[in-house]
Design a protein around this motif. Structure first.
Motif, PDB file in Angstrom:
ATOM      1  N   ASP A  70      37.309 -57.345 142.815  1.00  0.00           N
ATOM      2  CA  ASP A  70      38.267 -56.495 142.107  1.00  0.00           C
ATOM      3  C   ASP A  70      39.608 -57.233 142.023  1.00  0.00           C
ATOM      4  O   ASP A  70      39.805 -58.263 142.663  1.00  0.00           O
ATOM      5  CB  ASP A  70      38.432 -55.174 142.874  1.00  0.00           C
ATOM      6  CG  ASP A  70      38.989 -54.070 141.997  1.00  0.00           C
ATOM      7  OD1 ASP A  70      39.376 -54.352 140.843  1.00  0.00           O
ATOM      8  OD2 ASP A  70      39.046 -52.925 142.466  1.00  0.00           O
ATOM      9  N   TRP A  71      40.531 -56.704 141.254  1.00  0.00           N
ATOM     10  CA  TRP A  71      41.844 -57.362 141.117  1.00  0.00           C
ATOM     11  C   TRP A  71      42.563 -57.464 142.461  1.00  0.00           C
ATOM     12  O   TRP A  71      43.457 -58.268 142.628  1.00  0.00           O
ATOM     13  CB  TRP A  71      42.724 -56.593 140.123  1.00  0.00           C
ATOM     14  CG  TRP A  71      42.281 -56.717 138.699  1.00  0.00           C
ATOM     15  CD1 TRP A  71      41.695 -55.747 137.937  1.00  0.00           C
ATOM     16  CD2 TRP A  71      42.355 -57.883 137.853  1.00  0.00           C
ATOM     17  NE1 TRP A  71      41.413 -56.243 136.678  1.00  0.00           N
ATOM     18  CE2 TRP A  71      41.815 -57.539 136.596  1.00  0.00           C
ATOM     19  CE3 TRP A  71      42.838 -59.169 138.041  1.00  0.00           C
ATOM     20  CZ2 TRP A  71      41.734 -58.433 135.540  1.00  0.00           C
ATOM     21  CZ3 TRP A  71      42.756 -60.069 136.984  1.00  0.00           C
ATOM     22  CH2 TRP A  71      42.213 -59.695 135.754  1.00  0.00           C
ATOM     23  N   ASP A  72      42.234 -56.600 143.400  1.00  0.00           N
ATOM     24  CA  ASP A  72      42.849 -56.749 144.729  1.00  0.00           C
ATOM     25  C   ASP A  72      41.806 -57.168 145.763  1.00  0.00           C
ATOM     26  O   ASP A  72      41.935 -56.900 146.940  1.00  0.00           O
ATOM     27  CB  ASP A  72      43.568 -55.466 145.153  1.00  0.00           C
ATOM     28  CG  ASP A  72      42.629 -54.273 145.203  1.00  0.00           C
ATOM     29  OD1 ASP A  72      41.439 -54.453 144.878  1.00  0.00           O
ATOM     30  OD2 ASP A  72      43.081 -53.182 145.565  1.00  0.00           O
ATOM     31  N   GLY A  73      40.780 -57.864 145.304  1.00  0.00           N
ATOM     32  CA  GLY A  73      39.695 -58.251 146.218  1.00  0.00           C
ATOM     33  C   GLY A  73      39.899 -59.619 146.845  1.00  0.00           C
ATOM     34  O   GLY A  73      38.956 -60.370 147.021  1.00  0.00           O
ATOM     35  N   TRP A  74      41.158 -59.942 147.196  1.00  0.00           N
ATOM     36  CA  TRP A  74      41.420 -61.283 147.719  1.00  0.00           C
ATOM     37  C   TRP A  74      40.709 -61.554 149.028  1.00  0.00           C
ATOM     38  O   TRP A  74      40.531 -62.688 149.414  1.00  0.00           O
ATOM     39  CB  TRP A  74      42.914 -61.543 147.849  1.00  0.00           C
ATOM     40  CG  TRP A  74      43.623 -60.506 148.669  1.00  0.00           C
ATOM     41  CD1 TRP A  74      43.665 -60.464 150.025  1.00  0.00           C
ATOM     42  CD2 TRP A  74      44.357 -59.374 148.189  1.00  0.00           C
ATOM     43  NE1 TRP A  74      44.376 -59.361 150.421  1.00  0.00           N
ATOM     44  CE2 TRP A  74      44.819 -58.676 149.330  1.00  0.00           C
ATOM     45  CE3 TRP A  74      44.666 -58.903 146.934  1.00  0.00           C
ATOM     46  CZ2 TRP A  74      45.574 -57.526 149.225  1.00  0.00           C
ATOM     47  CZ3 TRP A  74      45.420 -57.758 146.847  1.00  0.00           C
ATOM     48  CH2 TRP A  74      45.864 -57.076 147.974  1.00  0.00           C
ATOM     49  N   SER A  75      40.302 -60.519 149.726  1.00  0.00           N
ATOM     50  CA  SER A  75      39.634 -60.771 151.000  1.00  0.00           C
ATOM     51  C   SER A  75      38.228 -61.302 150.785  1.00  0.00           C
ATOM     52  O   SER A  75      37.597 -61.780 151.711  1.00  0.00           O
ATOM     53  CB  SER A  75      39.552 -59.478 151.808  1.00  0.00           C
ATOM     54  OG  SER A  75      38.597 -58.615 151.211  1.00  0.00           O
ATOM     55  N   GLY A  76      37.722 -61.253 149.567  1.00  0.00           N
ATOM     56  CA  GLY A  76      36.378 -61.748 149.305  1.00  0.00           C
ATOM     57  C   GLY A  76      35.334 -60.647 149.358  1.00  0.00           C
ATOM     58  O   GLY A  76      34.157 -60.895 149.175  1.00  0.00           O
ATOM     59  N   GLU A  77      35.759 -59.413 149.632  1.00  0.00           N
ATOM     60  CA  GLU A  77      34.813 -58.311 149.662  1.00  0.00           C
ATOM     61  C   GLU A  77      34.587 -57.805 148.244  1.00  0.00           C
ATOM     62  O   GLU A  77      35.537 -57.519 147.516  1.00  0.00           O
ATOM     63  CB  GLU A  77      35.352 -57.179 150.533  1.00  0.00           C
ATOM     64  CG  GLU A  77      34.310 -56.128 150.772  1.00  0.00           C
ATOM     65  CD  GLU A  77      34.791 -55.034 151.699  1.00  0.00           C
ATOM     66  OE1 GLU A  77      35.699 -55.262 152.501  1.00  0.00           O
ATOM     67  OE2 GLU A  77      34.223 -53.939 151.582  1.00  0.00           O
ATOM     68  N   ARG A  78      33.333 -57.701 147.851  1.00  0.00           N
ATOM     69  CA  ARG A  78      33.017 -57.418 146.457  1.00  0.00           C
ATOM     70  C   ARG A  78      32.866 -55.928 146.188  1.00  0.00           C
ATOM     71  O   ARG A  78      32.564 -55.160 147.103  1.00  0.00           O
ATOM     72  CB  ARG A  78      31.739 -58.149 146.050  1.00  0.00           C
ATOM     73  CG  ARG A  78      31.859 -59.636 146.209  1.00  0.00           C
ATOM     74  CD  ARG A  78      30.550 -60.321 145.943  1.00  0.00           C
ATOM     75  NE  ARG A  78      30.321 -60.534 144.535  1.00  0.00           N
ATOM     76  CZ  ARG A  78      30.795 -61.548 143.832  1.00  0.00           C
ATOM     77  NH1 ARG A  78      31.553 -62.440 144.409  1.00  0.00           N
ATOM     78  NH2 ARG A  78      30.518 -61.676 142.564  1.00  0.00           N
TER      79      ARG A  78
ATOM     80  N   ARG B 147      32.137 -60.706 154.004  1.00  0.00           N
ATOM     81  CA  ARG B 147      33.120 -61.177 153.027  1.00  0.00           C
ATOM     82  C   ARG B 147      32.845 -62.634 152.767  1.00  0.00           C
ATOM     83  O   ARG B 147      32.713 -63.408 153.704  1.00  0.00           O
ATOM     84  CB  ARG B 147      34.534 -61.044 153.595  1.00  0.00           C
ATOM     85  CG  ARG B 147      35.038 -59.650 153.565  1.00  0.00           C
ATOM     86  CD  ARG B 147      36.379 -59.443 154.227  1.00  0.00           C
ATOM     87  NE  ARG B 147      37.096 -60.634 154.619  1.00  0.00           N
ATOM     88  CZ  ARG B 147      38.101 -60.622 155.484  1.00  0.00           C
ATOM     89  NH1 ARG B 147      38.482 -59.490 156.033  1.00  0.00           N
ATOM     90  NH2 ARG B 147      38.727 -61.717 155.797  1.00  0.00           N
ATOM     91  N   GLN B 307      44.618 -67.011 149.581  1.00  0.00           N
ATOM     92  CA  GLN B 307      43.699 -65.975 150.065  1.00  0.00           C
ATOM     93  C   GLN B 307      43.888 -65.746 151.564  1.00  0.00           C
ATOM     94  O   GLN B 307      43.912 -64.608 152.040  1.00  0.00           O
ATOM     95  CB  GLN B 307      42.258 -66.415 149.777  1.00  0.00           C
ATOM     96  CG  GLN B 307      41.245 -65.391 150.230  1.00  0.00           C
ATOM     97  CD  GLN B 307      39.815 -65.903 150.209  1.00  0.00           C
ATOM     98  OE1 GLN B 307      39.575 -67.107 150.127  1.00  0.00           O
ATOM     99  NE2 GLN B 307      38.879 -64.992 150.297  1.00  0.00           N
ATOM    100  N   THR B 311      45.034 -62.274 153.420  1.00  0.00           N
ATOM    101  CA  THR B 311      44.246 -61.545 154.416  1.00  0.00           C
ATOM    102  C   THR B 311      44.917 -61.563 155.789  1.00  0.00           C
ATOM    103  O   THR B 311      44.422 -60.937 156.723  1.00  0.00           O
ATOM    104  CB  THR B 311      42.836 -62.145 154.560  1.00  0.00           C
ATOM    105  OG1 THR B 311      42.964 -63.536 154.822  1.00  0.00           O
ATOM    106  CG2 THR B 311      42.019 -61.941 153.303  1.00  0.00           C
ATOM    107  N   PHE B 331      44.128 -61.842 141.448  1.00  0.00           N
ATOM    108  CA  PHE B 331      44.383 -60.640 142.259  1.00  0.00           C
ATOM    109  C   PHE B 331      45.848 -60.231 142.109  1.00  0.00           C
ATOM    110  O   PHE B 331      46.681 -60.514 142.978  1.00  0.00           O
ATOM    111  CB  PHE B 331      44.055 -60.930 143.730  1.00  0.00           C
ATOM    112  CG  PHE B 331      42.688 -61.500 143.934  1.00  0.00           C
ATOM    113  CD1 PHE B 331      41.568 -60.740 143.653  1.00  0.00           C
ATOM    114  CD2 PHE B 331      42.513 -62.795 144.380  1.00  0.00           C
ATOM    115  CE1 PHE B 331      40.288 -61.256 143.816  1.00  0.00           C
ATOM    116  CE2 PHE B 331      41.242 -63.325 144.555  1.00  0.00           C
ATOM    117  CZ  PHE B 331      40.127 -62.550 144.268  1.00  0.00           C
ATOM    118  N   SER B 334      47.948 -58.883 144.965  1.00  0.00           N
ATOM    119  CA  SER B 334      47.987 -59.625 146.228  1.00  0.00           C
ATOM    120  C   SER B 334      49.398 -59.654 146.821  1.00  0.00           C
ATOM    121  O   SER B 334      50.385 -59.771 146.089  1.00  0.00           O
ATOM    122  CB  SER B 334      47.517 -61.058 145.989  1.00  0.00           C
ATOM    123  OG  SER B 334      47.835 -61.857 147.102  1.00  0.00           O
ATOM    124  N   PRO B 335      49.494 -59.565 148.146  1.00  0.00           N
ATOM    125  CA  PRO B 335      50.823 -59.551 148.770  1.00  0.00           C
ATOM    126  C   PRO B 335      51.416 -60.947 149.010  1.00  0.00           C
ATOM    127  O   PRO B 335      52.355 -61.084 149.780  1.00  0.00           O
ATOM    128  CB  PRO B 335      50.536 -58.857 150.105  1.00  0.00           C
ATOM    129  CG  PRO B 335      49.138 -59.247 150.428  1.00  0.00           C
ATOM    130  CD  PRO B 335      48.414 -59.355 149.107  1.00  0.00           C
TER     131      PRO B 335
END
Lengths: 417, 476
Positions: A70-78, B147, B307, B311, B331, B334-335
């Motif tokens: 997702d657009w805020d899925g930077w953690s890699g969780e889909r 993840r 990334q 996180t 993203f 993202s912060p």
């Protein structure tokens, strides 16, 4: 022909398709309300991990999901486009409704699964989930609801009952690993009877022929008794699924719902734990469902028994084609403004006619294009220079100046002024 | 004309020998020519073989797209694509037995001791430059929550702090242990294969390349010997899952880049009085000792830093604005933000086209392509989200992003219409008959952090030193 701009596997619903769709949806909703179910909707996007744990979607289904970051899925969780509605409903129950003695939920929503070539990748379902301790009457209720929906649409459904626990008990007895069980199960469902031979070899004490016993379609509870007699000594775990199936079959027989019993029926869903059923109309599978007692705990809730079913709207709607003409959506009255200055008066008339319950269209330019006219087959009122000109029978014109008079003349009642 | 795609990198020399042994001598290939288009000696350009050199992981994509008929690359990159896109028209033909490696899933020593142990982690963080293989691994094992960190390289350096498992190419289990990883599962015995586009195989005479390779003995292994087959783990039995790791840690964590940003980071750190012993060397130490107490330093690819900042695994990182923007285009919520512009390593990120294209602006180029009836504009880019954002914001209508790993100058005009590319002096562009048609932005080396970070004294000290270094940069 040049390539379509539409994505592969996606369908445009034209007005006639949408009307058939609404008929199915409405018949289903009425049945659900009648049985005390409440309508819900779950989101199109869900977290992928809801569907990946063992006992949820099968690996074959998981390979067909639309997942992405997702657009805020930077953690890699889909996240995933909902590939199934039962698992999201289980999540909804766990997070929002847990604690209710029984949740009776229904929904009409789409699921997304990749398919080869031009096969559909988006399918609409009418679904029901009954969560709480309601076995076996819940299973019977669901079958009756599905049949009633089809009946309301003028379709007569064939019911097939099964229980994945039957083959699962034999596979466990044969010492097959979980992936082997799934592979063998799928091979059997694909009609590969050699797979049953392999299973038979792994349970040496089992003398009755599995391919003989399990590929017959039983016509009554007696068939289940025969399976019990033949298999329960060697595979005692088979007693539970057979008992559960018998309980459902017995009630259906008592109330005169004819059904068949097919031990090998469901594929692709790992979450079914008890009796399952399929519905077909004229040889076409139109829906199915069953018990999934482990699912609520798999998505983080308590251990709560549950069952559900889904009807495939596209399949059912296709069967309706010849049975009912689509509802006419034609316009009753056309308000035709002679020029731009008359447009306000034309819309004022249109509003008054709408309030009187008429279907209207507004046209600018008294003549309009011939194409436009062909679509707007209703009676015409020309608005010109503050006058409303009604064409009457035999080409006789009437000229009126008040909207209320026009409404009375064309709609039979006055509304507005 | 047969179109052959060959890999840059370590495979060059042994593959050149193998091809030469089969009578297919590719001029300049084994010697590492800087040119991306090469000729096969003794075969005329018209009826013969045309060769283009790519980064290895781009080759399956080029073959699947049908831009090339045949290619050579590690089977691991083929499986990486096929496991996600099984319908691609790509056929592995035979094993050339070059560049052997295994693709392993390895865990941080402290995290788990074997495959079943993964089921007890609250969330399994998997770092890999083979993200699709990593995903297939996680899915087959039925990990309840995982993840995938798709990284550009150095995945072995992620565990234990930044990942629980790394899926990496390794020369045997000992190689994993050298990186402090416990081998969990071997997914693939990999080596270089000859691969073909299915359409070309079905319709085109590939004999001039296939024939000599088969008769020359290069085709000494195929799918039948089990090599190149992807193996996946069995579903893990559900286990009681441990608690989520407690947030917070004592040390401030700083990441510094390897690759093209490294030189600029070394200079900036030196100017800040923060020299890292062993970092300036090649290959760089992955965990150089810190010059400040209370700071942990790690060397990773600059692309992967935003990334890890987002996180919360890292506090501070030195990367390029290009890498930060790519992350933010992927993203937007993202912060991560840029906190210091180090004023070094400047270059322009530009839209580049063939020098022969009679267009001076991107709009003129779009008009030309449209009037020529082109169905979609093909955009090759190392930063696909940036390219996507650019194409959307410039109203490209229909376009196709071809993600590439490098060797980008060779793509235009045959394999792409437009390149999103870093440009400095324009010399390389001119050599490759390319020209800049639009500027996306100017990139420099920068320091990034979380927007909501509340720096303690150590982090403040680090930031202060880096700010002074930025002020002292030659360009300021």
């Amino acid at each position: 022909m040049s390539e379509s701009m539409r994505c592969r596997g996606m369908t445009d619903m034209l007005p006639e398709d949408t009307m058939r769709f609404r008929r199915v949806e409405e018949a289903f909703r009425q049945v659900c309300l009648g049985w005390g179910y409440a309508e819900v909707r779950t989101p199109t996007l869900e977290r992928l991990h809801l569907f990946t744990a063992a006992g949820t979607l099968s690996p074959q289904m998981l390979e067909r999901v639309y997942s992405f970051l997702d657009w805020d899925g930077w953690s890699g969780e889909r996240v995933v486009l909902r590939p199934d509605s039962t698992i999201p409903a289980a999540r909804l129950y766990t997070e929002r409704l847990a604690g209710l003695p029984a949740a009776k939920l229904c929904y009409v929503q789409n699921v997304f699964r990749f398919a080869q070539g031009d096969e559909s990748r988006e399918d609409w379902q009418c679904g029901v989930e009954l969560i709480g301790d309601t076995q076996p009457q819940g299973d019977v209720e669901l079958i009756l609801m599905a049949c009633e929906t089809l009946q309301a649409l003028g379709l007569s459904a064939g019911v097939k009952l099964s229980d994945p626990g039957i083959l699962r008990a034999i596979l466990v007895k044969g010492g097959f690993s979980l992936p082997e069980q799934i592979r063998l199960y799928d091979r059997v469902l694909d009609g590969d009877l050699a797979a049953l031979g392999e299973v038979q070899e792994r349970v040496p004490g089992l003398s009755p022929s599995l391919s003989g016993l399990l590929t017959v379609e039983g016509e009554a509870t007696e068939y289940l008794d025969n399976l019990r007699s033949a298999l329960v000594t060697e595979v005692p775990e088979i007693a539970r699924p057979l008992d559960e199936l018998s309980a459902v079959s017995r009630v259906l027989t008592q109330i005169g719902v004819s059904h068949r019993i097919a031990p090998l029926l469901v594929r692709n869903f790992e979450y079914y734990t008890g009796p399952v059923f399929h519905l077909d109309v004229a040889g076409r599978k139109v829906g199915g469902g069953g018990r999934y007692d482990a699912l609520i705990s798999l998505v983080g809730g308590d251990t709560v028994p549950a069952s559900g079913f889904a009807l495939e709207i596209d399949q059912i709607a296709a069967l309706l084609t010849a049975e009912a003409a689509p509802e006419q959506a034609a316009v009753n009255i056309v308000c035709a403004a002679a020029n731009g200055l008359d447009l306000g008066a034309a819309f004022a008339l249109a509003l008054a006619l709408r309030a009187a319950g008429r279907r209207v269209a507004v046209m600018a330019g008294a003549s309009g294009s011939s194409r436009h006219r062909a679509v707007l087959a209703g009676r015409q009122v020309v608005v010109a220079g503050g006058e409303f000109i009604l064409s009457g029978d035999g080409g006789k014109e009437r000229r009126l100046t008040r909207v209320a008079d026009v409404v009375r003349a064309v709609a039979g009642s006055a509304s507005g002024g | 004309m047969i179109k052959l795609a060959l890999p840059a990198g370590d495979l060059r020399a042994p593959l050149a020998d193998l091809l030469a042994g089969a009578g297919l001598r590719v001029e300049g290939y084994g010697e590492g020519s800087r040119s991306y288009r090469l000729a096969v000696r003794g075969r005329s350009a018209s009826g013969g073989v045309t060769v283009r050199v790519f980064r290895e992981k781009d080759i399956p994509i080029q073959i699947a797209l049908g831009n090339y008929d045949l290619g050579v690359c590690s089977i691991a990159w083929v499986r990486e694509m096929q496991v996600k896109f099984p319908e691609q028209p790509l056929v592995p033909l035979f094993d050339l037995k070059l560049g052997p490696a295994q693709i392993y899933a390895g865990a941080a020593l402290s995290a788990v001791t074997g495959l079943p142990g993964l089921a007890s982690l609250a969330t399994v963080r998997i770092a890999s430059d083979y993200p699709n293989l990593a995903e297939a691994f996680a899915r087959a094992a039925r990990l309840p929550a995982y993840r995938i960190q798709a990284v550009w390289g150095a995945a072995e350096a992620y565990p234990p702090e930044d990942a629980d498992v790394a899926v990496i190419a390794a020369a045997g289990e000992d190689h994993l242990r050298d990186h402090g990883l416990t081998p969990l599962f071997c997914l693939l015995e990999s080596s270089a294969w000859l691969i073909a586009n299915a359409g070309a195989l079905a319709r085109k005479d590939l004999g001039p390349v296939l024939g000599p390779l088969v008769s020359g003995g290069a085709a000494n292994g195929g799918a039948a010997n089990g090599g190149g087959v992807l193996r996946l783990p069995p579903p893990l039995a559900a286990a009681a899952r441990g608690p989520l790791p407690a947030p917070g840690r004592a040390a401030v964590r700083l990441a510094v880049p390897d690759g093209h940003q490294q030189r600029h980071a070394v200079e900036a750190l030196r100017a800040a009085g923060l020299e890292l012993p062993g970092y300036g060397e090649s290959p760089a130490l992955r965990r150089p000792p810190s010059p400040l107490p209370g700071v942990e330093v790690k060397v990773i690819r600059p692309h992967d830093m935003p990334q890890l900042i987002a996180t919360g695994e890292l506090d501070l990182a030195i990367t390029g604005r290009d890498c930060l923007n790519e992350h933010l285009y992927s993203f937007p919520a993202s912060p991560v933000e840029e906190v210091i512009d180090l004023q070094r390593g400047q270059y322009n990120l530009s839209a580049v086209v063939s020098a022969d294209l009679p267009a001076g602006t991107i709009d003129e180029a779009l008009d030309l392509w449209r009037s020529a009836g082109r169905a979609a504009v093909r955009i090759a880019a190392e930063f696909p989200a940036t390219a996507d954002h650019y194409a959307r914001s410039r109203h490209f209508w229909r376009y196709q992003i071809i993600p590439i790993a490098g060797a980008s100058e060779g793509f235009v005009p045959e394999d792409a219409d437009l390149l999103i590319e870093g440009t400095e002096t324009g010399k390389t562009l001119a050599e490759n008959k390319l020209k800049v048609i639009d500027l996306l932005y100017r990139s420099t080396t920068c320091v990034i952090a979380r927007k909501d970070s509340r720096p303690g004294p150590v982090l403040k000290q680090l930031l202060g030193a880096l700010r002074r270094a930025a002020g002292a940069a030659p360009g300021v």
